[in-house]
Design a protein around this motif. Structure first.
Motif, PDB file in Angstrom:
ATOM      1  N   SER A  20       6.271   2.534 -18.499  1.00  0.00           N
ATOM      2  CA  SER A  20       5.287   2.943 -19.233  1.00  0.00           C
ATOM      3  C   SER A  20       5.712   3.324 -20.562  1.00  0.00           C
ATOM      4  N   ALA A 139       3.536   0.072  -6.813  1.00  0.00           N
ATOM      5  CA  ALA A 139       2.623   1.270  -6.911  1.00  0.00           C
ATOM      6  C   ALA A 139       1.490   1.113  -5.622  1.00  0.00           C
ATOM      7  N   LYS A 140       0.340   2.357  -5.826  1.00  0.00           N
ATOM      8  CA  LYS A 140      -0.584   1.851  -4.996  1.00  0.00           C
ATOM      9  C   LYS A 140      -2.003   2.206  -5.734  1.00  0.00           C
ATOM     10  N   ILE A 141      -2.588   1.206  -5.788  1.00  0.00           N
ATOM     11  CA  ILE A 141      -3.886   1.493  -6.914  1.00  0.00           C
ATOM     12  C   ILE A 141      -4.851   2.085  -6.006  1.00  0.00           C
ATOM     13  N   TRP A 172       1.407  -3.839 -12.490  1.00  0.00           N
ATOM     14  CA  TRP A 172       1.655  -2.558 -13.372  1.00  0.00           C
ATOM     15  C   TRP A 172       1.916  -2.788 -14.640  1.00  0.00           C
ATOM     16  N   LEU A 175      -1.810  -3.517 -16.050  1.00  0.00           N
ATOM     17  CA  LEU A 175      -2.448  -2.686 -16.056  1.00  0.00           C
ATOM     18  C   LEU A 175      -2.250  -1.566 -17.118  1.00  0.00           C
ATOM     19  N   ASN A 176      -0.888  -1.438 -17.458  1.00  0.00           N
ATOM     20  CA  ASN A 176      -0.482  -0.736 -18.635  1.00  0.00           C
ATOM     21  C   ASN A 176      -0.729  -1.531 -19.769  1.00  0.00           C
ATOM     22  N   PHE A 178      -3.419  -3.182 -20.724  1.00  0.00           N
ATOM     23  CA  PHE A 178      -4.804  -2.956 -20.873  1.00  0.00           C
ATOM     24  C   PHE A 178      -5.125  -1.511 -21.074  1.00  0.00           C
ATOM     25  N   GLY A 179      -4.584  -0.727 -20.472  1.00  0.00           N
ATOM     26  CA  GLY A 179      -4.757   0.636 -20.391  1.00  0.00           C
ATOM     27  C   GLY A 179      -4.425   1.335 -21.585  1.00  0.00           C
ATOM     28  N   LEU A 180      -3.184   0.936 -22.204  1.00  0.00           N
ATOM     29  CA  LEU A 180      -2.499   1.830 -23.083  1.00  0.00           C
ATOM     30  C   LEU A 180      -3.152   1.462 -24.562  1.00  0.00           C
ATOM     31  N   ARG A 181      -4.014   0.673 -24.501  1.00  0.00           N
ATOM     32  CA  ARG A 181      -4.852   0.278 -25.948  1.00  0.00           C
ATOM     33  C   ARG A 181      -5.814   1.631 -26.369  1.00  0.00           C
TER      34      ARG A 181
END
Lengths: 246, 120
Positions: A20, A139-141, A172, A175-176, A178-181
């Motif tokens: 991250s 990781a575990k979602i 992971w 996920l990062n 898209f989510g860090l936008r």
């Protein structure tokens, strides 16, 4: 099936957090690099003129209801007149502008630079993740997904009885991505976040700008029905002034 | 949610009810939309971390997300002093905009916090 795996603490320290942090730093780096590399191109006079004409026509359309009908119509004729109206572009000229747009080396270079600066860090990071962090559960979602996602999310893990919630580091990474936008738009201010798909679409629509938008503006002006919006404006002024006096 | 309404910058009046035809100042409208976007993003990140720490899993987490979004909407409406039409052009903007964008950030931070706290 839903047994609770106990995952190593070291995975937290050495996989999730560094990944991250690296992605955030790369995003910030990319923002500054693109700022530095933005070459100032000398704009072409003709294109700027056309752009300004379009802006005027748009303002006319927006403010059409605030000027008396007769002046609106005379302005509209000025723009849309067949022979010397500003927005009327004969077909021959239209083709020229397009060809010019594409063969213009500066613009092509700029587009390529922007695309590259977007794609290269993503590709590099993805390759790095694949090389170093594959083959274990990362990781575990917290929410369950169906079995069909297994092949997508559990890429390096070759056991088929592990719950789909336990994902590999590749997922992971996504996920990062898209989510860090959202985070970038907060940190870097004003949506300098990487909206990949949106930017690609904008870039591809670049070459056709002047000609199509001229005829589009012309049609738009033709369509406008003039409604005089300020007929009662003396009455309103009277009401407002009366309130002030009281 | 007092911290939330302080962090958003002031919303500017964008609609004038001066005539029968509603007019909007496009620049102010855009500024207001930006304010909504920032507020929602910030709240989804915070909500994600909270959901992860509490240990919500599955459906409950998503319900929590929509709860947080509703609280954000109510906060924004309260900041606009309940006269939504003088700041935005329709109700849908203030309620629905930015919902899906915030979802990805929420899921990321939810996963992150959940993993760090519960599967450490």
């Amino acid at each position: 099936m839903a047994e609770d795996l106990v995952l190593d603490t070291a995975i937290r320290d050495w996989v999730l957090i560094p990944l991250s942090v690296v992605m955030v730093l790369i995003g910030i780096l990319r923002y500054f690099v693109s700022k530095l590399m933005r070459s100032s191109q000398v704009p072409d006079l003709k294109i700027v003129k056309e752009g300004q004409v379009i802006v005027r026509a748009r303002n006319l359309r927006a403010g059409a209801n605030f000027i008396p009908p007769k002046s609106f119509r005379s302005r509209r004729v000025y723009f849309n007149n067949e022979e010397n109206g500003l927005l009327f572009v004969p077909k021959g000229q239209a083709q020229n502008a397009q060809a010019q747009m594409f063969s213009d080396p500066n613009m092509a270079m700029d587009m390529m630079k922007k695309n590259l600066s977007m794609i290269i860090p993503q590709t590099l990071t993805f390759a790095w993740v694949n090389f170093f962090f594959s083959g274990f559960v990362a990781a575990k979602i917290p929410f369950p997904l169906t079995q069909r996602f297994r092949s997508m999310l559990q890429n390096g893990i070759d056991l088929s009885t592990v719950d789909v919630s336990y994902v590999s580091s590749r997922s992971w990474y996504f996920l990062n991505l898209f989510g860090l936008r959202g985070l970038f738009s907060l940190i870097l201010g004003e949506e300098n976040a990487m909206d990949d798909t949106q930017r690609m679409m904008q870039m591809s629509g670049f070459g056709f700008d002047p000609t199509k938008s001229l005829s589009a503006e012309k049609d738009g002006l033709d369509i406008v029905q003039h409604e005089w919006a300020l007929p009662k404006f003396e009455h309103r002024a009277e009401v407002v002034l009366k309130k002030l006096i009281r | 949610m007092a911290g939330h309404s302080d962090s958003s910058s002031s919303e500017k009046k964008s609609g004038e009810a001066m005539t029968d035809v509603p007019t909007f100042s496009a620049e102010n409208l855009q500024n207001n939309m930006k304010v909504i976007y920032y507020s929602r993003t910030f709240m989804s990140i915070t909500g994600g971390v909270i959901a992860g720490i509490f240990g919500f899993t599955g459906f409950v987490g998503f319900i929590f997300y929509f709860l947080v979004m509703t609280i954000t909407s109510i906060g924004l409406i309260a900041k606009a002093k309940f006269s939504v039409h003088s700041y935005f052009d329709s109700w849908n903007r203030i309620i629905l905009d930015g919902l899906m964008g915030g979802l990805m950030s929420f899921v990321l931070f939810w996963t992150f916090a959940y993993d760090i706290v519960h599967i450490f």
